[in-house]
Design an enzyme around this catalytic site. Structure first.
Site, PDB file in Angstrom:
ATOM      1  N   THR A  19      26.274  32.129  40.734  1.00 45.92           N
ATOM      2  CA  THR A  19      25.526  32.642  39.575  1.00 45.92           C
ATOM      3  C   THR A  19      26.044  34.003  39.104  1.00 45.92           C
ATOM      4  OG1 THR A  19      23.950  33.547  41.149  1.00 45.92           O
ATOM      5  CG2 THR A  19      23.367  31.447  40.124  1.00 45.92           C
TER       6      THR A  19
ATOM      7  N   CYS B 173      40.746  43.654  42.498  1.00 45.18           N
ATOM      8  CA  CYS B 173      41.218  43.316  41.155  1.00 45.18           C
ATOM      9  C   CYS B 173      42.335  44.233  40.655  1.00 45.18           C
ATOM     10  CB  CYS B 173      40.043  43.324  40.182  1.00 45.18           C
ATOM     11  SG  CYS B 173      38.927  44.725  40.415  1.00 45.18           S
TER      12      CYS B 173
ATOM     13  N   HIS C 172      40.948  45.290  32.976  1.00 48.36           N
ATOM     14  CA  HIS C 172      41.321  46.569  33.601  1.00 48.36           C
ATOM     15  C   HIS C 172      42.686  47.007  33.054  1.00 48.36           C
ATOM     16  CE1 HIS C 172      38.017  46.176  36.223  1.00 48.36           C
ATOM     17  NE2 HIS C 172      38.614  46.021  37.395  1.00 48.36           N
TER      18      HIS C 172
END
Ligand code: A2P
Length: 350
Positions: free
Chosen positions: A14, A131, A244
């Site tokens: 979720t 990331c 990013h």
């Protein structure tokens, strides 16, 4: 021998990354026999769209992993710490997006374009890097192979989606509040993020760096497989929803011209060179959002040292920075027939 079509769990389905994992499995037609979404008890019963139908979210428990071949985790570090050993113990291979297992010597830390071979000999838990690290090493590895990088100085400009759904909502709400002359609610970050930049991502450590900055330092060395690369980082949260951006300075053992770097990167897997200053062509977060590739531009000589380059690297932090990289790892595991193997008793189940 791996089953041809694995049963796949998405843990944290979720969340911002979990939802993108489902979308990525669907978009790439990942050959799953079944996909089962898990989240906390709060979300049990929630319906999520998948392949034209709906999946029903189940509550994550320690005993849910029997019969599941592969689990993509993105539910935070403490959930991974507790549940990943139970999943691995049940014979499932975990690809974990949290920082819980990244520096653990028993766990490969993998960016498929850079070090897919590290998957061989895994023990059931594989870590997906941070990331900001993923998009940087996808670009730096081919340059390192060509000219040996000795030092990296990176500053990041990181989107709020990296913090999860709550941070996306907080930036939206704060923008609306500020335009209505209201005092903005500040809950997720220590200060307002709307129209602001925060040089503070994750917690501060004893050396005054943040944990996010030290992730970039340590993970880069582990993924590139070269302890001689020195990395220093400043990580900044900016009021951008997706994508990013990074200013990266590298020093190399031999001289590499910007032209040579562009030519090498034009051939690099997962990388697009987007670099033509005369035409105002450079990568931006708004171009990278929703894309799979990592974009690089502004490649130019660092004129203060003999062998240095500056560049600007941008990627979608939720896709290549998280969900896509995890699914690419899963694809590589299938290709190499590496599900259902490894010593599953190396991780303590608590
Ligand atoms: P839930 O929605 O039920 O809280 P994000 O990073 O976008 O905040 O998402 C975090 C994801 O991790 C969500 O899917 C969340 O589920 C899930 N999650 C958080 N804590 C747990 C837990 N203890 N067990 C299972 N899932 C969890």
């Amino acid at each position: 021998m791996t089953k041809e079509k694995p049963v796949v769990a998405v843990v944290g389905a979720t969340g911002a990354v979990g939802r993108e994992m489902l979308k990525t499995l669907e978009d790439r037609a990942f050959p799953a026999a079944e996909v089962i979404p898990f989240a906390s008890s709060r979300s049990a019963g929630v319906k999520l769209p998948f392949r034209g139908g709906e999946l029903t979210v189940r509550e994550l428990k320690k005993d849910v992993f029997a019969g599941i071949d592969l689990a993509l985790f993105s539910a935070g570090g403490s959930t991974s710490e507790t549940f990943a050993p139970w999943a691995a113990g049940a014979g499932c291979v975990v690809v974990d997006n949290s920082s819980a297992w990244r520096m653990d010597e028993r766990c490969p830390l993998v960016v498929p374009e850079v070090n897919a071979d590290a998957l061989e000999g895994h023990n059931g838990i594989i870590a997906n890097p941070n990331c900001s690290t993923i998009q940087m090493v996808v670009v730096l590895k081919p340059l390192h192979d060509a000219a040996k990088i000795t030092r990296v100085v990176v500053s990041t400009y990181q989107a709020v989606s990296g913090t999860g759904q709550k941070a996306i909502a907080e930036l939206e709400t704060q923008v609306r509040q500020l335009f209505n002359m209201q005092e903005p609610d500040v809950k997720v970050y220590p200060y307002r993020i709307a129209f602001n930049c925060l040089p503070h991502i994750d917690v501060f450590l004893d050396n005054d760096y943040t944990k996010e900055e030290m992730k970039m330092v340590n993970e880069t060395v582990k993924i590139m497989g070269d302890a001689n690369i020195r990395v220093t980082a400043t990580c900044v949260r900016v009021p951008v929803f997706y994508g990013h951006s990074e200013s990266v300075n590298i020093e190399t053992a031999r001289k590499m011209t910007p032209q040579e770097a562009r030519a090498i990167l034009a051939q690099a897997p997962g990388v697009q060179v987007y670099d033509n200053p005369g035409e105002k062509m450079y990568p931006m977060a708004i171009d990278a959002a929703g894309e799979d590739d990592t974009f690089v531009g502004r490649i130019r000589e660092d004129e203060t040292i003999d062998n240095g380059l500056n560049m600007w690297i941008v990627a979608d932090n939720i896709r290549k920075g998280a969900a896509l990289n995890a699914v690419q790892i899963a694809e590589e595991l299938l290709r190499r027939d590496l599900l259902g193997v490894g010593d599953r008793n190396v991780f303590e189940r608590k």
